[in-house]
Design a protein around this motif. Structure first.
Motif, short mmCIF file in Angstrom:
data_model
loop_
_atom_site.label_atom_id
_atom_site.label_comp_id
_atom_site.label_asym_id
_atom_site.label_seq_id
_atom_site.Cartn_x
_atom_site.Cartn_y
_atom_site.Cartn_z
N UNK A 227 0.48 5.57 18.13
CA UNK A 227 -0.87 5.99 17.65
C UNK A 227 -0.79 4.23 16.42
N UNK A 228 -2.16 3.87 16.63
CA UNK A 228 -2.18 3.00 15.58
C UNK A 228 -2.27 3.80 14.16
N UNK A 229 -1.41 3.65 13.24
CA UNK A 229 -1.48 4.40 12.05
C UNK A 229 -0.42 5.24 12.46
N UNK A 230 -0.16 5.66 13.15
CA UNK A 230 1.18 6.33 13.43
C UNK A 230 2.17 6.53 12.08
N UNK A 231 2.61 5.36 12.62
CA UNK A 231 3.77 4.98 11.86
C UNK A 231 2.97 3.67 10.83
N UNK A 232 4.17 3.42 9.60
CA UNK A 232 3.36 3.02 8.05
C UNK A 232 4.11 2.40 7.30
N UNK A 233 4.48 1.66 7.19
CA UNK A 233 5.34 0.97 6.11
C UNK A 233 4.50 0.71 4.81
N UNK A 234 4.68 0.87 3.45
CA UNK A 234 3.50 -0.04 2.22
C UNK A 234 5.04 -0.11 1.08
N UNK A 235 4.33 -0.30 0.53
CA UNK A 235 4.61 -0.18 -0.97
C UNK A 235 3.73 -0.34 -1.80
N UNK A 236 4.19 -0.47 -3.48
CA UNK A 236 3.88 0.06 -4.13
C UNK A 236 2.84 -0.96 -4.63
N UNK A 237 1.73 -1.09 -5.27
CA UNK A 237 1.20 -3.12 -5.13
C UNK A 237 0.88 -2.81 -6.41
N UNK A 238 0.36 -2.00 -7.10
CA UNK A 238 -0.74 -1.87 -7.97
C UNK A 238 -0.26 -0.41 -9.38
N UNK A 239 -0.43 0.03 -10.06
CA UNK A 239 -0.23 0.71 -11.44
C UNK A 239 -1.96 1.41 -11.78
N UNK A 240 -2.34 2.71 -12.17
CA UNK A 240 -3.56 2.14 -12.98
C UNK A 240 -3.53 2.51 -14.00
N UNK A 241 -4.32 2.52 -14.94
CA UNK A 241 -4.16 3.27 -15.99
C UNK A 241 -4.74 5.29 -15.73
N UNK A 242 -3.41 6.08 -16.40
CA UNK A 242 -3.83 6.78 -16.06
C UNK A 242 -2.88 7.63 -15.17
N UNK A 243 -1.90 7.01 -14.63
CA UNK A 243 -1.03 7.17 -13.61
C UNK A 243 -1.07 7.01 -12.47
N UNK A 244 -2.36 6.18 -12.14
CA UNK A 244 -2.92 6.34 -10.36
C UNK A 244 -2.20 5.07 -9.67
N UNK A 245 -1.78 5.68 -8.87
CA UNK A 245 -0.38 4.28 -8.14
C UNK A 245 -1.62 3.73 -6.79
N UNK A 246 -0.88 2.80 -6.50
CA UNK A 246 -2.10 2.41 -5.09
C UNK A 246 -0.12 1.18 -4.05
N UNK A 247 -0.83 2.25 -2.94
CA UNK A 247 0.77 1.63 -2.04
C UNK A 247 -0.56 0.83 -0.90
N UNK A 248 0.31 -0.28 -0.35
CA UNK A 248 -0.63 -0.75 0.43
C UNK A 248 0.15 -1.58 1.87
N UNK A 249 -0.18 -1.84 2.99
CA UNK A 249 0.83 -2.29 3.67
C UNK A 249 -0.01 -2.61 5.29
#
Lengths: 314, 167
Positions: free
Chosen positions: A243-265
């Motif tokens: 299904x769409x979204x049943x498999x995902x590959x993402x990479x860490x693209x951004x760090x934010x103050x306070x320690x938050x992180x973002x993965x995007x794919x």
């Protein structure tokens, strides 16, 4: 010097979002087309394709480098700034988020964050530096598509990456997800929707995620640190992988103050087409975690939240 | 900016010359509303120099985005920007010199931009001692949108400037 110039390449992005009192020109702007230019620019830097980079610039493009560097006007000045004679550097990683795309007429602008790993001297491949910051860019429509007319970026002093140790333990770059380790009960909108076990693995070189939703559906992730790009990556597989979204590959693209992180794919659909998917993990002051999953079907111009989870330790 | 959370506004005082964009390869023409754009920037910088937060914020669109220097997180909207620049618990920063010198304007009927050099000096209070004066210089980029009356307001502002020593 080449290092500084190489680092200076770092920023280009997009920008949307305005109130009704500030009318846009939505009929004329194709955010996905602007996003294509941004993505092509990112890939061109990753692959070291200077000709492709230059093709994405307007002939009278203006570069406003980080740290208050003097403006570079026109392709000749920009090329000599980025690729001075005798300069040798290597880009090991370059990612850009696109947090806004907007425009009016034949002008568009965008903004986001970037993450760059560069080896300023290819003769010493162990000397690698990580820069993270913001980019803002203007784009002008041309017969060849949207071209970058202005780009400003800025960042703090780069961090030298530790490449002397082969071990993962104790490396600060590999500790950025530690706040997410644990056994979690996950709620969305106050309703319990599942559990998640996030565990350090393989001598702290990887992290596994074992998700179970309220109806028994399961999904597993392997997060691993890719050393050449100095970047965390994620592979997510569910029991409904077709299904769409049943498999995902993402990479860490951004760090934010306070320690938050973002993965995007990018999620490719079986019948063609794709959409963007990003997950942002926010450490909370009470040791919980907020997880926001968003998708974009217009190249990142706008994002729609599809899941917002509140993580509490068991 | 060293010390506390300085409301790094790239405040600037006056707009000096607007140098048309004579760039190689054929340049974009100056914006037809160049004088109006300059006036918006002047209002903004004058607001900083006089410590008039209402004037500073009045130059911005209500949904403006401020991307601070040195990779700090962008601030979105009037409230977030106001809280950053004018925190209730801190005395106002005293800006003693602020120049935004536009070097180019351009854009369309609904979206415009200006960029140039910035020169900033402010006083750091030191208890009862004489304040230190800190300075910074770099480049700035503003993006403008029309407001409901047809005037221009700053929709996005960002800058790039020298890193503090020893950071």
């Amino acid at each position: 010097m080449s290092a500084i110039r190489a680092l200076a390449l770092a920023a280009l992005a997009a920008s949307p979002g305005l109130l009704l009192a500030f009318p846009k020109d939505p009929d004329r702007l194709d955010p996905a087309a602007v996003r294509r230019t941004i993505d092509q620019y990112t890939v061109a830097w990753r692959t070291g394709d200077s000709a492709a980079i230059v093709r994405l610039l307007a002939p009278d493009a203006v570069l406003l480098p980080h740290h208050g560097g003097a403006a570079r006007r026109g392709l000749a000045e920009i090329e000599s700034f980025w690729w001075p004679a005798g300069a040798r550097f290597r880009i090991d990683a370059f990612d850009q988020t696109v947090d806004e795309i907007s425009g009016g007429g034949d002008l568009a602008y965008a903004r986001g964050r970037f993450r760059l790993v560069v080896a300023p001297d290819t003769a010493n491949s162990r000397d690698r530096r990580l820069s993270q910051g913001n980019w803002v860019a203007l784009f002008r429509r041309s017969d060849q598509g949207w071209r970058i007319s202005h780009r400003l970026w800025d960042d703090p002093r780069p961090v030298t990456l530790d490449t002397t140790s082969a071990g993962c333990r104790g490396d600060p770059e590999l500790r950025v997800l530690d706040f997410w380790l644990g056994d979690w009960v996950v709620r969305a909108g106050g309703i319990r929707v599942g559990t998640n076990r996030v565990t350090a693995a393989l001598d702290d070189c990887a992290i596994t995620e074992e998700w179970t939703d309220g109806s028994g559906g399961r999904g597993n992730s392997l997060f691993y640190y890719e050393p050449a790009a100095a970047q965390w990556r994620q592979v997510w597989v569910t029991g409904q992988a077709k299904r769409p979204g049943g498999v995902k590959e993402k990479r860490l693209v951004a760090h934010y103050p306070g320690g938050a992180v973002r993965f995007e794919g990018e999620i490719r659909l079986p019948g063609g087409g794709h959409y963007l998917d990003r997950t942002t993990l926010y450490p909370m002051a009470d040791s919980g975690v907020r997880q926001l999953i968003e998708v974009s079907e217009n190249g990142g111009a706008t994002w729609r939240a599809v899941f917002e989870g509140d993580y509490r330790r068991r | 900016v060293p010390g506390r959370r300085i409301p790094y506004p790239f405040p600037a005082i006056r707009l000096i010359l607007l140098l048309p964009a004579c760039s190689p390869g054929g340049a974009a023409a100056p914006h037809p509303d160049e004088n109006e754009l300059r006036h918006v920037v002047e209002r903004y910088t004058a607001g900083w120099l006089s410590g008039d937060s209402a004037a500073v914020m009045g130059a911005l669109a209500p949904d403006a985005v401020f991307t601070p220097h040195h990779g700090l997180m962008p601030l979105e909207g009037d409230s977030a920007i106001r809280q950053w620049w004018f925190p209730a618990a801190s005395p106002p920063i005293k800006i003693v010199r602020f120049t935004l010198s536009p070097e180019q304007t351009g854009g369309s009927d609904s979206l415009a931009y200006a960029w140039g050099r910035l020169d900033l000096a402010w006083e750091n209070a030191r208890g009862g001692a004489a304040p230190d004066t800190a300075t910074n210089a770099g480049t700035w980029l503003f993006i403008f949108r029309r407001d409901g009356t047809g005037g221009w307001r700053i929709a996005h502002l960002t800058s790039s400037d020298t890193l503090p020593r020893g950071r």
